[in-house]
Write a protein that holds these residues in place. Structure first.
Motif, PDB file in Angstrom:
ATOM      1  N   MET A 380       5.060  35.410  76.419  1.00 12.75           N
ATOM      2  CA  MET A 380       6.091  34.429  76.094  1.00 12.75           C
ATOM      3  C   MET A 380       7.381  34.789  76.817  1.00 12.75           C
ATOM      4  O   MET A 380       7.969  35.841  76.581  1.00 12.75           O
ATOM      5  CB  MET A 380       6.344  34.406  74.573  1.00 12.75           C
ATOM      6  CG  MET A 380       7.403  33.412  74.136  1.00 12.75           C
ATOM      7  SD  MET A 380       6.896  31.708  74.450  1.00 12.75           S
ATOM      8  CE  MET A 380       8.415  30.834  74.056  1.00 12.75           C
ATOM      9  N   PRO A 381       7.865  33.922  77.730  1.00 19.05           N
ATOM     10  CA  PRO A 381       9.073  34.256  78.492  1.00 19.05           C
ATOM     11  C   PRO A 381      10.335  34.097  77.655  1.00 19.05           C
ATOM     12  O   PRO A 381      10.347  33.375  76.654  1.00 19.05           O
ATOM     13  CB  PRO A 381       9.050  33.245  79.638  1.00 19.05           C
ATOM     14  CG  PRO A 381       8.319  32.066  79.072  1.00 19.05           C
ATOM     15  CD  PRO A 381       7.293  32.623  78.124  1.00 19.05           C
ATOM     16  N   ASP A 382      11.386  34.769  78.082  1.00 18.08           N
ATOM     17  CA  ASP A 382      12.693  34.627  77.438  1.00 18.08           C
ATOM     18  C   ASP A 382      13.405  33.446  78.085  1.00 18.08           C
ATOM     19  O   ASP A 382      14.394  33.592  78.801  1.00 18.08           O
ATOM     20  CB  ASP A 382      13.507  35.914  77.596  1.00 18.08           C
ATOM     21  CG  ASP A 382      14.800  35.866  76.798  1.00 18.08           C
ATOM     22  OD1 ASP A 382      15.005  34.871  76.072  1.00 18.08           O
ATOM     23  OD2 ASP A 382      15.613  36.801  76.915  1.00 18.08           O
ATOM     24  N   GLN A 383      12.887  32.261  77.823  1.00 17.65           N
ATOM     25  CA  GLN A 383      13.416  31.061  78.461  1.00 17.65           C
ATOM     26  C   GLN A 383      14.316  30.297  77.503  1.00 17.65           C
ATOM     27  O   GLN A 383      14.096  30.286  76.295  1.00 17.65           O
ATOM     28  CB  GLN A 383      12.271  30.157  78.922  1.00 17.65           C
ATOM     29  CG  GLN A 383      11.356  29.685  77.787  1.00 17.65           C
ATOM     30  CD  GLN A 383      10.165  28.918  78.297  1.00 17.65           C
ATOM     31  OE1 GLN A 383       9.845  28.933  79.472  1.00 17.65           O
ATOM     32  NE2 GLN A 383       9.482  28.226  77.398  1.00 17.65           N
ATOM     33  N   LYS A 384      15.322  29.668  78.059  1.00 20.52           N
ATOM     34  CA  LYS A 384      16.248  28.861  77.262  1.00 20.52           C
ATOM     35  C   LYS A 384      15.961  27.366  77.390  1.00 20.52           C
ATOM     36  O   LYS A 384      16.493  26.567  76.632  1.00 20.52           O
ATOM     37  CB  LYS A 384      17.694  29.156  77.677  1.00 20.52           C
ATOM     38  CG  LYS A 384      18.104  30.609  77.444  1.00 20.52           C
ATOM     39  CD  LYS A 384      19.570  30.820  77.766  1.00 20.52           C
ATOM     40  CE  LYS A 384      19.951  32.295  77.577  1.00 20.52           C
ATOM     41  NZ  LYS A 384      19.807  32.719  76.188  1.00 20.52           N
ATOM     42  N   ARG A 385      15.125  26.979  78.350  1.00 19.04           N
ATOM     43  CA  ARG A 385      14.767  25.583  78.543  1.00 19.04           C
ATOM     44  C   ARG A 385      13.252  25.452  78.619  1.00 19.04           C
ATOM     45  O   ARG A 385      12.565  26.344  79.132  1.00 19.04           O
ATOM     46  CB  ARG A 385      15.386  25.009  79.822  1.00 19.04           C
ATOM     47  CG  ARG A 385      16.861  25.227  79.987  1.00 19.04           C
ATOM     48  CD  ARG A 385      17.692  24.475  78.968  1.00 19.04           C
ATOM     49  NE  ARG A 385      17.631  23.030  79.141  1.00 19.04           N
ATOM     50  CZ  ARG A 385      18.281  22.175  78.348  1.00 19.04           C
ATOM     51  NH1 ARG A 385      18.998  22.629  77.332  1.00 19.04           N
ATOM     52  NH2 ARG A 385      18.201  20.885  78.566  1.00 19.04           N
ATOM     53  N   PHE A 386      12.721  24.369  78.073  1.00 17.65           N
ATOM     54  CA  PHE A 386      11.297  24.090  78.138  1.00 17.65           C
ATOM     55  C   PHE A 386      11.129  22.612  78.460  1.00 17.65           C
ATOM     56  O   PHE A 386      11.474  21.742  77.656  1.00 17.65           O
ATOM     57  CB  PHE A 386      10.609  24.427  76.813  1.00 17.65           C
ATOM     58  CG  PHE A 386       9.113  24.217  76.829  1.00 17.65           C
ATOM     59  CD1 PHE A 386       8.294  25.125  77.464  1.00 17.65           C
ATOM     60  CD2 PHE A 386       8.545  23.110  76.222  1.00 17.65           C
ATOM     61  CE1 PHE A 386       6.914  24.947  77.488  1.00 17.65           C
ATOM     62  CE2 PHE A 386       7.173  22.911  76.234  1.00 17.65           C
ATOM     63  CZ  PHE A 386       6.353  23.839  76.870  1.00 17.65           C
ATOM     64  N   LYS A 387      10.666  22.335  79.679  1.00 11.35           N
ATOM     65  CA  LYS A 387      10.484  20.964  80.152  1.00 11.35           C
ATOM     66  C   LYS A 387      11.762  20.134  80.012  1.00 11.35           C
ATOM     67  O   LYS A 387      11.741  18.992  79.543  1.00 11.35           O
ATOM     68  CB  LYS A 387       9.324  20.294  79.419  1.00 11.35           C
ATOM     69  CG  LYS A 387       7.976  20.940  79.713  1.00 11.35           C
ATOM     70  CD  LYS A 387       6.828  20.201  79.067  1.00 11.35           C
ATOM     71  CE  LYS A 387       5.494  20.823  79.453  1.00 11.35           C
ATOM     72  NZ  LYS A 387       4.335  20.128  78.835  1.00 11.35           N
ATOM     73  N   GLY A 388      12.876  20.742  80.413  1.00 16.81           N
ATOM     74  CA  GLY A 388      14.144  20.038  80.423  1.00 16.81           C
ATOM     75  C   GLY A 388      14.894  20.013  79.114  1.00 16.81           C
ATOM     76  O   GLY A 388      16.019  19.520  79.050  1.00 16.81           O
ATOM     77  N   LYS A 389      14.312  20.537  78.048  1.00 13.16           N
ATOM     78  CA  LYS A 389      14.950  20.563  76.734  1.00 13.16           C
ATOM     79  C   LYS A 389      15.170  22.014  76.307  1.00 13.16           C
ATOM     80  O   LYS A 389      14.651  22.948  76.923  1.00 13.16           O
ATOM     81  CB  LYS A 389      14.076  19.860  75.697  1.00 13.16           C
ATOM     82  CG  LYS A 389      13.784  18.405  76.015  1.00 13.16           C
ATOM     83  CD  LYS A 389      15.000  17.523  75.797  1.00 13.16           C
ATOM     84  CE  LYS A 389      14.660  16.062  75.963  1.00 13.16           C
ATOM     85  NZ  LYS A 389      15.801  15.171  75.676  1.00 13.16           N
ATOM     86  N   LYS A 390      15.966  22.190  75.253  1.00  9.31           N
ATOM     87  CA  LYS A 390      16.133  23.527  74.701  1.00  9.31           C
ATOM     88  C   LYS A 390      14.781  24.085  74.286  1.00  9.31           C
ATOM     89  O   LYS A 390      13.939  23.365  73.740  1.00  9.31           O
ATOM     90  CB  LYS A 390      17.063  23.493  73.489  1.00  9.31           C
ATOM     91  CG  LYS A 390      18.536  23.692  73.805  1.00  9.31           C
ATOM     92  CD  LYS A 390      19.317  23.915  72.534  1.00  9.31           C
ATOM     93  CE  LYS A 390      20.791  24.179  72.841  1.00  9.31           C
ATOM     94  NZ  LYS A 390      21.556  24.443  71.593  1.00  9.31           N
ATOM     95  N   ALA A 391      14.579  25.376  74.526  1.00  4.60           N
ATOM     96  CA  ALA A 391      13.310  25.997  74.151  1.00  4.60           C
ATOM     97  C   ALA A 391      13.237  26.291  72.662  1.00  4.60           C
ATOM     98  O   ALA A 391      12.156  26.549  72.137  1.00  4.60           O
ATOM     99  CB  ALA A 391      13.109  27.292  74.947  1.00  4.60           C
ATOM    100  N   LEU A 392      14.362  26.245  71.972  1.00  8.29           N
ATOM    101  CA  LEU A 392      14.414  26.568  70.542  1.00  8.29           C
ATOM    102  C   LEU A 392      14.650  25.294  69.744  1.00  8.29           C
ATOM    103  O   LEU A 392      15.522  24.489  70.082  1.00  8.29           O
ATOM    104  CB  LEU A 392      15.523  27.583  70.265  1.00  8.29           C
ATOM    105  CG  LEU A 392      15.505  28.255  68.886  1.00  8.29           C
ATOM    106  CD1 LEU A 392      14.260  29.122  68.732  1.00  8.29           C
ATOM    107  CD2 LEU A 392      16.757  29.091  68.682  1.00  8.29           C
ATOM    108  N   ALA A 393      13.878  25.123  68.667  1.00  9.80           N
ATOM    109  CA  ALA A 393      13.970  23.920  67.841  1.00  9.80           C
ATOM    110  C   ALA A 393      14.582  24.254  66.488  1.00  9.80           C
ATOM    111  O   ALA A 393      14.537  25.390  66.018  1.00  9.80           O
ATOM    112  CB  ALA A 393      12.596  23.294  67.646  1.00  9.80           C
ATOM    113  N   GLU A 394      15.156  23.238  65.859  1.00  9.26           N
ATOM    114  CA  GLU A 394      15.643  23.320  64.482  1.00  9.26           C
ATOM    115  C   GLU A 394      14.735  22.425  63.658  1.00  9.26           C
ATOM    116  O   GLU A 394      14.672  21.226  63.889  1.00  9.26           O
ATOM    117  CB  GLU A 394      17.102  22.849  64.416  1.00  9.26           C
ATOM    118  CG  GLU A 394      17.843  23.239  63.148  1.00  9.26           C
ATOM    119  CD  GLU A 394      17.575  22.287  61.995  1.00  9.26           C
ATOM    120  OE1 GLU A 394      17.872  22.637  60.854  1.00  9.26           O
ATOM    121  OE2 GLU A 394      17.040  21.181  62.236  1.00  9.26           O
TER     122      GLU A 394
END
Length: 469
Positions: A380-394
């Motif tokens: 699992m990469p330390d990415q801040k974006r996933f397919k143009g959106k934030k990688a973290l969800a609320e």
């Protein structure tokens, strides 16, 4: 003597240049003196002004304060009144301070103010019909849930611990998923076989036959839960007549919440209803951790509502304030999506979120470290974006279609919060990354704020006390 006389008679001549230099120095000294006098005059004026300001400082402060007071009074006198729904109010008016707020949220895009969640008008919602499935081209066509209804502790299965027993959170409700089974569950095949709760009839989360029958007839559902008595029940607002006919509103309680709400004056009617909500009282909850019990209706709605095509999850600390059919059209049908979930408002990386979870004491450092180390090992990469959106969800609001791909994703997500921490923000990006299912709509934070009135938790959640004998 002669020499002395000669020295005394020596004459020293002064040249014109020397005389001019001397005169220049005198002039310079004279000019400096005149400049000093001017500065002294200015300093004296400053001191006089300062002395007068010190003498009249109360008046200088009083005048701006009075002006500010008049400004605030005039602003309050023209402030528009908040529209109040005719829906029965079954909680105290002071709870949260923004109950029944229906005005739409807006944001500025390219200098133009637009609605955060553009929902179609009510007259169009009245004529909405459920479309054909939005399932994308995804290999999973069917999900089979692992279960053993005849499981007995006397069978000698030492890997299966009874519910509420210490040492692991896997129990008769979840099944004992091994690491090998966990890895296999992420492999996309036409038929997926996966643990997904309700493993054994002895696993807990018992519902009455009347509740089961009611839930089987729901085609679209808005659900919430409050276990441990931590939250009040907030009536949904903003719905049309069409949505009241097509959508169920179901609130899951335990006995602790039932008692707490009775004390607050919220009494369940003979029809099992409080306002718009059908109250489903769950017995024999599977986990001592009430947060983990709350993940069952949150993530496994496809198992609780087997005939439902759509579901909207709303955390119990919020009041849902939009028409559910309008929300489905805006977040799923219009965008050709099967899942809609809000972007996280503060952070973008699960590794940053892990640090915040520890800092806020929402999980122990050891638990978070174990989970994130496993995710690193899994790539699992330390990415801040996933397919143009934030990688973290609320994940306080989840809007989804009950397709095979979404049912599988929710099962995998539930298994992760059972295996590791209950902080589902840590595990959702991991599951999404590994499964890579299409049709995910990560909507902005302001749209989430438009969907609900956030009221906050009201009381400390009471934990379950279970006997291990």
């Amino acid at each position: 003597m002669a020499s002395s006389a000669k020295l005394n008679s020596i004459s020293i001549s002064v040249s014109d240049s020397d005389s001019d230099e001397s005169a220049g120095r005198k002039g310079a000294r004279f000019r400096r003196k005149r400049r000093d006098r001017r500065w002294r005059g200015k300093d004296e004026l400053f001191r006089r002004a300062l002395r007068r300001a010190m003498r009249w400082w109360p008046l200088l402060l009083f005048i701006p304060a009075i002006s500010l007071l008049f400004f605030e009074a005039s602003w309050l006198s023209v402030k528009p009144k908040v529209e109040v729904s005719s829906t029965p109010r079954l909680v105290r008016a002071e709870a949260g301070g923004n109950l029944n707020r229906v005005n739409p949220m807006t944001r500025v895009v390219n200098g133009v103010r637009v609605a955060c969640l553009p929902i179609i008008p009510p007259e169009k919602i009245q004529h909405l019909e459920f479309p054909q499935s939005s399932e994308h081209d995804f290999n999973v066509k069917k999900v089979v849930y692992k279960s053993d209804p005849d499981l007995s502790e006397s069978r000698g299965n030492t890997t299966m611990l009874p519910a509420y027993f210490g040492g692991t959170r896997f129990n008769l409700f979840t099944g004992n998923q091994t690491f090998y089974e966990r890895e296999e569950s992420f492999k996309v095949n036409e038929t997926a076989v996966v643990h997904c709760g309700f493993y054994s009839e002895k696993g807990g989360f018992k519902l009455s036959d009347d509740d089961k029958k009611y839930m089987q007839d729901c085609q679209a559902v808005v659900s919430t839960c409050s276990f441990g008595g931590g939250d009040d029940l907030y009536q949904p607002i903003g719905m049309t007549k069409a949505s009241l006919e097509k959508a169920c509103y179901v609130a899951f309680w335990d006995e602790i919440t039932l008692a707490a709400q009775k004390a607050e004056g919220s009494i369940i009617g003979d029809d099992h209803m409080i306002g718009k909500w059908r109250i489903v009282v769950v017995e024999d909850l599977p986990f001592s951790d009430q947060r983990l019990n709350g993940k069952i209706p949150k993530m496994l709605s496809h198992r609780l509502f087997p005939r439902a095509r759509y579901s909207i999850w709303v955390d119990s600390k919020s009041q849902f304030r939009r028409d559910p059919l309008g929300v489905l059209e805006a977040l799923l049908w219009r965008t050709n999506s099967v899942l809609a979930i809000s972007e996280h408002g503060a952070r973008s990386s699960i590794y940053d979120e892990g640090k915040a979870v520890v800092k806020k004491n929402k999980a122990t450092p050891e638990e978070v470290e174990l989970q994130l180390n496993q995710y690193r090992l899994d790539g699992m990469p330390d990415q801040k974006r996933f397919k143009g959106k934030k990688a973290l969800a609320e994940a306080s609001i989840i809007v989804r279609e009950h397709t095979p791909s979404m049912n599988l994703l929710m099962c995998l997500w539930f298994n992760e919060v059972v295996r590791f921490t209950s902080r589902d923000q840590l595990s959702f990006p991991y599951v999404l990354h590994r499964l890579d299912v299409p049709g995910i709509n990560m909507f902005p934070v302001c749209a989430r704020k438009d969907l609900v009135n956030s009221m906050g938790h009201k009381r400390k959640v009471k934990p379950l006390v279970r006997s291990t004998t």
